[in-house]
Design a protein around this motif. Structure first.
Motif, mmCIF file in Angstrom:
data_model
loop_
_atom_site.group_PDB
_atom_site.id
_atom_site.type_symbol
_atom_site.label_atom_id
_atom_site.label_comp_id
_atom_site.label_asym_id
_atom_site.label_seq_id
_atom_site.Cartn_x
_atom_site.Cartn_y
_atom_site.Cartn_z
ATOM 1 N N ARG A 451 51.930 16.307 78.420
ATOM 2 C CA ARG A 451 51.413 17.178 77.360
ATOM 3 C C ARG A 451 49.968 16.817 76.999
ATOM 4 N NH1 ARG A 451 53.069 21.008 74.217
ATOM 5 N NH2 ARG A 451 52.007 21.348 72.212
ATOM 6 N N ALA A 452 49.677 15.517 76.998
ATOM 7 C CA ALA A 452 48.307 15.085 76.702
ATOM 8 C C ALA A 452 47.338 15.607 77.761
ATOM 9 C CB ALA A 452 48.247 13.564 76.627
ATOM 10 N N THR A 456 44.248 18.123 77.199
ATOM 11 C CA THR A 456 42.875 17.769 77.590
ATOM 12 C C THR A 456 42.158 18.953 78.224
ATOM 13 O OG1 THR A 456 43.457 15.449 77.951
ATOM 14 C CG2 THR A 456 41.491 16.258 79.075
ATOM 15 N N VAL A 457 42.867 19.713 79.056
ATOM 16 C CA VAL A 457 42.240 20.836 79.760
ATOM 17 C C VAL A 457 42.442 22.159 79.016
ATOM 18 C CG1 VAL A 457 42.469 19.693 81.989
ATOM 19 C CG2 VAL A 457 44.281 21.240 81.221
ATOM 20 N N GLY A 458 42.966 22.093 77.793
ATOM 21 C CA GLY A 458 43.116 23.302 76.980
ATOM 22 C C GLY A 458 44.234 24.219 77.416
ATOM 23 N N ALA A 459 45.242 23.680 78.099
ATOM 24 C CA ALA A 459 46.313 24.529 78.616
ATOM 25 C C ALA A 459 47.508 24.630 77.682
ATOM 26 C CB ALA A 459 46.778 23.998 79.973
ATOM 27 N N THR A 460 47.599 23.765 76.680
ATOM 28 C CA THR A 460 48.767 23.794 75.791
ATOM 29 C C THR A 460 48.850 25.104 75.014
ATOM 30 O OG1 THR A 460 47.428 22.550 74.198
ATOM 31 C CG2 THR A 460 49.012 21.303 75.503
ATOM 32 N N LEU A 489 46.168 23.909 85.608
ATOM 33 C CA LEU A 489 47.224 22.991 86.052
ATOM 34 C C LEU A 489 46.666 21.981 87.052
ATOM 35 C CD1 LEU A 489 50.505 25.068 86.531
ATOM 36 C CD2 LEU A 489 49.758 23.703 84.580
ATOM 37 N N ALA A 490 45.817 22.462 87.967
ATOM 38 C CA ALA A 490 45.214 21.559 88.952
ATOM 39 C C ALA A 490 44.349 20.504 88.259
ATOM 40 C CB ALA A 490 44.388 22.360 89.950
ATOM 41 N N LEU A 491 43.635 20.911 87.226
ATOM 42 C CA LEU A 491 42.794 19.961 86.483
ATOM 43 C C LEU A 491 43.659 18.993 85.677
ATOM 44 C CD1 LEU A 491 40.013 22.432 85.326
ATOM 45 C CD2 LEU A 491 39.745 20.559 86.961
ATOM 46 N N ALA A 492 44.792 19.473 85.183
ATOM 47 C CA ALA A 492 45.714 18.588 84.465
ATOM 48 C C ALA A 492 46.301 17.548 85.418
ATOM 49 C CB ALA A 492 46.828 19.405 83.817
ATOM 50 N N ARG A 493 46.584 17.958 86.653
ATOM 51 C CA ARG A 493 47.042 17.005 87.663
ATOM 52 C C ARG A 493 45.976 15.912 87.870
ATOM 53 N NH1 ARG A 493 47.910 21.217 91.871
ATOM 54 N NH2 ARG A 493 49.786 22.378 91.320
ATOM 55 N N LEU A 494 44.717 16.338 87.884
ATOM 56 C CA LEU A 494 43.608 15.389 88.049
ATOM 57 C C LEU A 494 43.622 14.370 86.919
ATOM 58 C CD1 LEU A 494 40.917 14.546 89.439
ATOM 59 C CD2 LEU A 494 39.779 16.184 87.951
ATOM 60 N N VAL A 495 43.856 14.835 85.703
ATOM 61 C CA VAL A 495 43.894 13.938 84.545
ATOM 62 C C VAL A 495 45.028 12.932 84.692
ATOM 63 C CG1 VAL A 495 44.234 13.799 82.050
ATOM 64 C CG2 VAL A 495 42.831 15.633 83.017
ATOM 65 N N LEU A 496 46.203 13.418 85.130
ATOM 66 C CA LEU A 496 47.368 12.533 85.294
ATOM 67 C C LEU A 496 47.157 11.530 86.424
ATOM 68 C CD1 LEU A 496 50.247 15.117 84.818
ATOM 69 C CD2 LEU A 496 49.764 13.155 83.341
ATOM 70 N N ALA A 497 46.539 11.984 87.523
ATOM 71 C CA ALA A 497 46.276 11.077 88.652
ATOM 72 C C ALA A 497 45.270 10.000 88.271
ATOM 73 C CB ALA A 497 45.775 11.871 89.857
ATOM 74 N N ASP A 498 44.340 10.350 87.395
ATOM 75 C CA ASP A 498 43.360 9.421 86.838
ATOM 76 C C ASP A 498 42.566 8.655 87.889
ATOM 77 O OD1 ASP A 498 41.974 8.233 84.766
ATOM 78 O OD2 ASP A 498 43.378 6.561 84.581
ATOM 79 N N ALA A 526 38.313 17.214 81.975
ATOM 80 C CA ALA A 526 39.135 16.504 82.961
ATOM 81 C C ALA A 526 38.342 15.429 83.698
ATOM 82 C CB ALA A 526 39.718 17.498 83.961
ATOM 83 N N THR A 527 37.039 15.630 83.845
ATOM 84 C CA THR A 527 36.216 14.693 84.621
ATOM 85 C C THR A 527 35.402 13.749 83.744
ATOM 86 O OG1 THR A 527 34.421 16.334 84.749
ATOM 87 C CG2 THR A 527 36.031 16.301 86.556
ATOM 88 N N ARG A 528 35.580 13.838 82.444
ATOM 89 C CA ARG A 528 34.796 12.990 81.550
ATOM 90 C C ARG A 528 35.072 11.509 81.837
ATOM 91 N NH1 ARG A 528 36.109 15.341 77.137
ATOM 92 N NH2 ARG A 528 34.352 16.788 77.238
ATOM 93 N N GLY A 529 33.993 10.749 82.045
ATOM 94 C CA GLY A 529 34.131 9.334 82.326
ATOM 95 C C GLY A 529 34.332 9.017 83.805
#
Length: 582
Positions: A451-452, A456-460, A489-498, A526-529
């Protein structure tokens, strides 16, 4: 339209070696299966032998009570034979299904790790035909054909032994048909093997024609190419149909030769038996039993002969599947190197595709830890190629890519995926609950983590409006997502993969003008940092980057911050002016 290159096809020798090794790996189960099948075949011969004894007893004037004992023996043999036949079928299927499961898993494992360049060359149709049609052919053979073949071989072998035990002359009389069967097979096999192989290839080409037309349906309609594509599909389907007709015609002629052998064999046994009975060498019961044994062979021999139709087809499919397994795996296992930071360094990068024309000419580029660098340039400048090489999706012709000082080869496949991830324009949403789609990137993540990432990517905002929220079934057969939602969703996957490094290859291109700003904000969040290499579809992405790299004809033309490049009045300034004036 040119025919795409096909994936490799294994030789018959290699296919047999693979199958033999799989059976040897299950030697205990294979021997037990063979023993049970032999008992099953032997039980089916007892009634025929006992019937011959009955004929002799009746001829000798034995009492009618003899029939009772014969019936008891036949009934007992039938019950035992039925039990062992069921066990034999189960054991053969178990052995076959284990072998097929291993084959399927190896094919899929290799298919999922095929280089992207290989898939682009051969197309998806050939591969899908193998993991679909060819696996289905193998499954049918294991479930239906192989149990019958094993049973038939054992029954034929034991029947020949039984005929020889009755009288060696009757056995030899029956064996007169063997050369005719052999000649029929020698005529059939050399002609049928190439046809079956060609049929499997034609089916793959037909699948490729259908898939390419369906995937490009919008483009086909837009340019009025329906008739052209229908003609290609019709041509591919017609080729598969014509080969199928040739196979059937050949098989029909093969059947006639088999029937001729049966007729000759039975005639010789009866003629020989008549003369032997006259000279008192054998009894009428023995000749009756021999004739019945040979007549009983019609079905198993016919099964063996006609099963070559399915065996040839299964052999062609097995060769295509083993061909996929044997494709060399060029992935590096890695050395266990660990990047010291998220710096992405590209040195003297050169690349050529199959044409041999070099499209990247000595690219040197560094993306600092936490820095965002945007690649811009006209179509064909080499932006997506640099992104794909940097992400490890394709291998460069020469040059090196390092993450935190470690080369991609040193990181290996697993290490690479831990430290770098790519989000491209083409995003696939897997069928199933939305949360499971996201957990592919981080299987151990909690619902709160998922959910976080969505937040982060504004999908909630739109996920919460779905019927079951994160548990809503999406993808094929489920809730259909928009292109922008799929990208989120693809960007959220990126966030989870970290990963430390992110590569965005026109990841916001499908959003459309209305959703572009939201999706660009999602990409930025999603790419911050992270060290981020962006192939900029929209120059607003370039303007927001720390540095812009302008490419032209595979070379870096200029680079620097957005404001400096605009002020410099070079190629980027021209692109920015055109973008603002559109």
């Amino acid at each position: 339209m040119t025919t795409p290159e096909l994936l490799p096809i294994a030789t018959g020798k290699r296919s047999w070696a693979y199958l033999s090794s799989e059976i040897r790996a299950q030697r205990g189960l294979a021997l037990l299966t063979l023993a049970i099948s032999a008992v099953s075949a032997a039980m089916s011969l007892i009634p025929v032998y006992v019937f011959g004894v009955l004929v002799d007893r009746v001829t000798e004037g034995a009492p009618t009570s003899t029939i009772v004992s014969v019936v008891v023996v036949i009934t007992t043999a039938a019950v035992i034979g039925g039990i062992f036949t069921a066990l034999s079928t189960y054991m053969i299927s178990k052995l076959g299904e284990r072998t097929l499961a291993t084959l399927r898993e190896r094919v899929l494992r290799r298919a999922l790790h095929l280089p992207i360049g290989t898939l682009e060359r051969v197309g998806k149709g050939d591969l899908l035909s193998r993991v679909g049609d060819d696996v289905a052919v193998m499954a049918k053979s294991i479930g239906e054909v192989i149990p019958n073949i094993v049973s038939a071989i054992l029954l034929v072998s034991l029947s020949v032994v039984a005929m020889l035990s009755l009288d060696w002359r009757l056995g030899l009389a029956g064996m007169v048909a063997i050369p005719m069967y052999v000649l029929a097979l020698r005529w059939y096999l050399p002609k049928s093997a190439p046809l079956y192989a060609a049929e499997r290839v034609a089916m793959g080409e037909r699948s490729q024609a259908l898939i390419s037309s369906m995937q490009g349906a919008r483009t086909v309609r837009a340019y009025g190419l329906e008739d052209t594509h229908l003609a290609e599909i019709d041509k591919a389907s017609g080729k598969a149909r014509d080969i199928g007709i040739d196979v059937f015609r050949l098989f029909t002629r093969f059947g006639a030769r088999s029937n001729r052998a049966e007729c000759v064999g039975l005639s010789v046994i009866l003629a020989a038996g008549f003369m032997l009975v006259q000279d008192d060498y054998v009894t009428v019961g023995q000749v009756t039993a021999a004739a019945l044994l040979f007549h009983r062979l019609f079905n198993p021999i016919g099964m063996l002969m006609f099963s070559f139709d399915d065996v040839q087809s299964a052999g062609a499919s097995l060769a295509r599947l083993v061909g996929v397994i044997d494709i060399p795996d060029g992935r590096s296992p890695g050395t266990g190197a660990v990047p010291v930071d998220g710096t992405l360094q590209i040195t003297d990068l050169r690349h050529s595709y199959d044409t041999g024309h070099e499209i990247l000419h000595g690219i040197d580029l560094t993306v600092g830890a936490g820095e965002t660098v945007a690649l811009v340039g006209s179509t064909g400048a080499g932006k997506s190629t640099i992104a794909a090489i940097a992400a490890g999706s394709i291998d460069s012709t020469s040059g090196t890519v390092r993450i935190g000082g470690a080369t991609l080869a040193e990181l290996g496949e697993k290490g690479l995926r831990r430290h770098i991830a790519i989000v491209s324009q083409e995003v696939h949403v897997f069928a199933g609950p939305l949360i499971e789609d996201l957990l592919l990137a981080a299987p151990d993540a909690s619902r709160a983590d998922v959910r976080a990432a969505l937040d982060t990517v504004g999908a909630t905002r739109w996920v919460d409006t779905l019927g079951s929220g994160m548990d809503t079934v999406v993808g094929e057969g489920g809730h259909e997502l928009t292109s922008a939602q799929s990208q989120q969703l693809a960007l959220a996957r990126l966030v989870l993969a970290d990963p430390a490094v992110a590569v965005l290859d026109e990841a916001t291109a499908e959003a459309g003008s209305a959703g572009a700003r939201d999706l660009e904000a999602a990409a930025a969040a999603a790419t911050r940092g992270r060290s981020t290499l962006v192939v900029a579809h929209r120059l607003t992405q370039a303007a927001a980057a720390d540095r812009v790299v302008v490419l032209e004809h595979g070379k870096i033309l200029e680079q620097g911050p957005h404001a400096e490049l605009v002020a410099a009045g070079g190629r980027y300034a021209e692109l920015w002016s055109a973008w603002q004036g559109r």
